[in-house]
Design a protein around this motif. Structure first.
Motif, mmCIF file in Angstrom:
data_model
loop_
_atom_site.group_PDB
_atom_site.id
_atom_site.type_symbol
_atom_site.label_atom_id
_atom_site.label_comp_id
_atom_site.label_asym_id
_atom_site.label_seq_id
_atom_site.Cartn_x
_atom_site.Cartn_y
_atom_site.Cartn_z
ATOM 1 N N ILE A 1 19.165 2.147 15.329
ATOM 2 C CA ILE A 1 18.932 1.605 13.995
ATOM 3 C C ILE A 1 20.026 0.597 13.677
ATOM 4 N N VAL A 2 19.630 -0.580 13.209
ATOM 5 C CA VAL A 2 20.570 -1.623 12.798
ATOM 6 C C VAL A 2 20.431 -1.815 11.288
ATOM 7 N N GLY A 3 21.554 -1.812 10.566
ATOM 8 C CA GLY A 3 21.528 -1.915 9.117
ATOM 9 C C GLY A 3 22.057 -3.233 8.606
ATOM 10 N N LEU A 4 21.436 -3.736 7.539
ATOM 11 C CA LEU A 4 21.865 -4.972 6.891
ATOM 12 C C LEU A 4 22.800 -4.664 5.724
ATOM 13 N N PRO A 5 23.860 -5.446 5.555
ATOM 14 C CA PRO A 5 24.726 -5.245 4.403
ATOM 15 C C PRO A 5 24.092 -5.813 3.140
ATOM 16 N N THR A 6 24.436 -5.310 1.957
ATOM 17 C CA THR A 6 25.396 -4.223 1.863
ATOM 18 C C THR A 6 24.666 -2.890 1.710
ATOM 19 N N LEU A 7 23.668 -2.873 0.845
ATOM 20 C CA LEU A 7 23.023 -1.606 0.513
ATOM 21 C C LEU A 7 22.157 -1.072 1.640
ATOM 22 N N LEU B 1 23.051 -0.642 4.541
ATOM 23 C CA LEU B 1 23.870 0.204 5.406
ATOM 24 C C LEU B 1 23.763 1.673 5.007
ATOM 25 N N THR B 2 23.720 1.924 3.698
ATOM 26 C CA THR B 2 23.570 3.302 3.223
ATOM 27 C C THR B 2 22.278 3.916 3.742
ATOM 28 N N LEU B 3 21.191 3.166 3.635
ATOM 29 C CA LEU B 3 19.890 3.672 4.071
ATOM 30 C C LEU B 3 19.818 3.770 5.584
ATOM 31 N N ALA B 4 20.322 2.765 6.290
ATOM 32 C CA ALA B 4 20.246 2.759 7.749
ATOM 33 C C ALA B 4 20.982 3.949 8.351
ATOM 34 N N SER B 5 22.148 4.255 7.813
ATOM 35 C CA SER B 5 22.917 5.402 8.301
ATOM 36 C C SER B 5 22.131 6.698 8.114
ATOM 37 N N ALA B 6 21.517 6.850 6.935
ATOM 38 C CA ALA B 6 20.768 8.071 6.646
ATOM 39 C C ALA B 6 19.508 8.166 7.504
ATOM 40 N N VAL B 7 18.843 7.036 7.737
ATOM 41 C CA VAL B 7 17.642 7.042 8.578
ATOM 42 C C VAL B 7 18.002 7.419 10.013
ATOM 43 N N ALA B 8 19.110 6.857 10.519
ATOM 44 C CA ALA B 8 19.539 7.186 11.877
ATOM 45 C C ALA B 8 19.796 8.690 12.013
ATOM 46 N N ARG C 1 24.558 7.681 15.949
ATOM 47 C CA ARG C 1 25.239 6.567 15.294
ATOM 48 C C ARG C 1 24.211 5.498 14.958
ATOM 49 N N TYR C 2 24.659 4.461 14.267
ATOM 50 C CA TYR C 2 23.815 3.296 14.015
ATOM 51 C C TYR C 2 24.691 2.065 14.144
ATOM 52 N N VAL C 3 24.087 0.889 14.107
ATOM 53 C CA VAL C 3 24.835 -0.360 14.246
ATOM 54 C C VAL C 3 24.795 -1.119 12.925
ATOM 55 N N PRO C 4 25.944 -1.255 12.240
ATOM 56 C CA PRO C 4 25.968 -2.011 10.994
ATOM 57 C C PRO C 4 26.257 -3.488 11.242
ATOM 58 N N LEU C 5 25.462 -4.360 10.644
ATOM 59 C CA LEU C 5 25.819 -5.772 10.587
ATOM 60 C C LEU C 5 26.769 -5.953 9.405
ATOM 61 N N GLY C 6 27.475 -7.074 9.347
ATOM 62 C CA GLY C 6 28.463 -7.235 8.281
ATOM 63 C C GLY C 6 28.616 -8.668 7.816
ATOM 64 N N VAL D 1 15.333 -1.076 15.482
ATOM 65 C CA VAL D 1 14.712 -1.205 14.158
ATOM 66 C C VAL D 1 15.763 -1.762 13.199
ATOM 67 N N LEU D 2 15.379 -2.790 12.445
ATOM 68 C CA LEU D 2 16.262 -3.427 11.470
ATOM 69 C C LEU D 2 15.919 -2.896 10.084
ATOM 70 N N ILE D 3 16.931 -2.444 9.340
ATOM 71 C CA ILE D 3 16.695 -1.788 8.048
ATOM 72 C C ILE D 3 17.493 -2.448 6.931
ATOM 73 N N ASP D 4 16.813 -2.630 5.787
ATOM 74 C CA ASP D 4 17.460 -3.016 4.538
ATOM 75 C C ASP D 4 16.978 -2.056 3.467
ATOM 76 N N ASP D 5 17.673 -2.007 2.339
ATOM 77 C CA ASP D 5 17.238 -1.086 1.290
ATOM 78 C C ASP D 5 15.986 -1.577 0.588
ATOM 79 N N VAL D 6 15.964 -2.880 0.271
ATOM 80 C CA VAL D 6 14.839 -3.500 -0.431
ATOM 81 C C VAL D 6 14.491 -4.810 0.263
ATOM 82 N N ILE D 7 13.215 -5.061 0.441
ATOM 83 C CA ILE D 7 12.766 -6.364 0.936
ATOM 84 C C ILE D 7 12.013 -7.029 -0.205
#
Length: 237
Positions: free
Chosen positions: A88-94, A96-103, A110-115, A158-164
Motif C-alpha cells: 500500500i502506498v499513501g499520499l500525504p497528508t491525510l 497517510l493515516t488511511l493508508a497505514s490503517a488499510v495496510a 508496513r506501507y510506503v508513504p509518499l511525502g 495500491v495508491l491510497i488517499d483519504d478523499v478523491i
C-alpha cells in the motif's frame, strides 16, 4: 425541511449511525449523511463553495474517532482485496493515516508513504509538482524516498488517499509512481467526492476510473429553496 440533529464542529466524524438513520433525499442544513458500504451512516459537515449555490461534504480522516478510522480502513481493505495488493502506498497528508490503517487491515507489516517534505537524500528526478483542492494556491513537490523503491518495484501496488475530489493529488501520485516505473493495480479512498475526479484520471488512462474504489461517495450539493442543501448537479465550470 425536517429539523436535523445539532452537531458541534468537534463532534463530526466521531460516530457511525445505523442504516437509514437519516434520509439522504431530504434537504440538509449542517451535515450530509454519507452511506458506508455496510449501510451505516457518517455525518459529514457541509462546506459551501465560493459561488454560494453549491457545497461539498467534508471528511478530515485524521480528526475522526479511532472507531470511524478503523471502520473506513476495514471496508476499504475489503474492496481492495480482489486486486490482491502486495504493498500500500499513501499520499500525504491525510492519505497517510488511511493508508497505514488499510495496510494493517490487510495484514501487511508496513506501507510506503509518499511525502512533500524533502530530505537531503531525496532525488529531484523522483518528484513531481502537487497541489490539492483544499490548498489550491500551494504547489508543493511530491517525493518518493529512493530507499523505498525496492518495496514497490515489480509489486502489486495500491495508491491510497483519504478523499478523491478533483483528482489532482491522485494524478500527481500516479505520475510519480510512473517515473519509478510503477503502475498501481488500483486506487483507493475513503470518500469519492462528486465525480469531478473522473475526467482528470481518464486523461491519464481510460482504465483508471474503473480501478478506483471508495468506501462511500458524496455528491455536489445545491442550495435548496428552504435554505438547506440537496444533492444536485455539478456546478458549471
Amino acid at each position: 425541511m425536517e429539523k436535523e440533529d445539532t452537531v458541534q464542529p468537534h463532534d463530526f466524524w466521531q460516530e457511525l449511525h445505523p442504516a437509514d438513520t437519516y434520509d439522504i433525499r431530504k434537504s440538509h442544513t449542517d451535515f450530509y449523511p454519507a452511506i458506508l458500504s455496510d449501510g451505516r451512516q457518517l455525518r459529514l459537515p457541509i462546506r459551501p463553495l465560493s459561488d454560494g449555490e453549491h457545497a461539498l461534504a467534508s471528511l478530515i480522516v485524521n480528526q475522526a474517532s479511532f472507531a470511524v478510522q478503523d471502520a473506513l480502513a476495514v471496508q476499504l481493505a475489503e474492496k481492495l482485496g480482489p486486486f490482491k495488493p502486495d504493498v500500500i502506498v499513501g499520499l500525504p497528508t491525510l492519505g497517510l493515516t488511511l493508508a497505514s490503517a488499510v495496510a494493517r487491515a490487510m495484514g501487511h507489516s508496513r506501507y510506503v508513504p509518499l511525502g512533500t517534505s524533502k530530505k537531503f537524500w531525496y532525488r529531484a528526478d523522483l518528484s513531481v509538482p502537487m497541489s490539492s483542492i483544499t490548498t489550491p494556491d500551494q504547489t508543493k513537490r511530491l517525493y518518493i524516498d529512493p530507499r523505498m523503491l525496492p518495496l514497490v518495484e515489480n509489486r502489486r501496488v495500491v495508491l491510497i488517499d483519504d478523499v478523491i475530489s478533483s483528482g489532482t493529488s491522485i494524478a500527481a501520485g500516479l505520475s510519480l509512481l510512473a517515473i519509478a516505473g510503477i503502475e498501481p493495480v488500483a486506487i483507493g479512498a475513503a470518500m469519492l467526492q462528486s465525480r469531478r475526479w473522473v475526467e482528470q484520471l481518464t486523461a491519464l488512462g481510460r482504465h483508471w476510473p474503473d480501478r478506483t474504489v471508495g468506501v462511500f461517495s458524496t455528491p455536489i450539493l445545491s442550495k435548496s429553496p428552504d435554505g438547506g442543501w440537496n444533492a444536485g448537479s455539478e456546478p458549471r465550470k
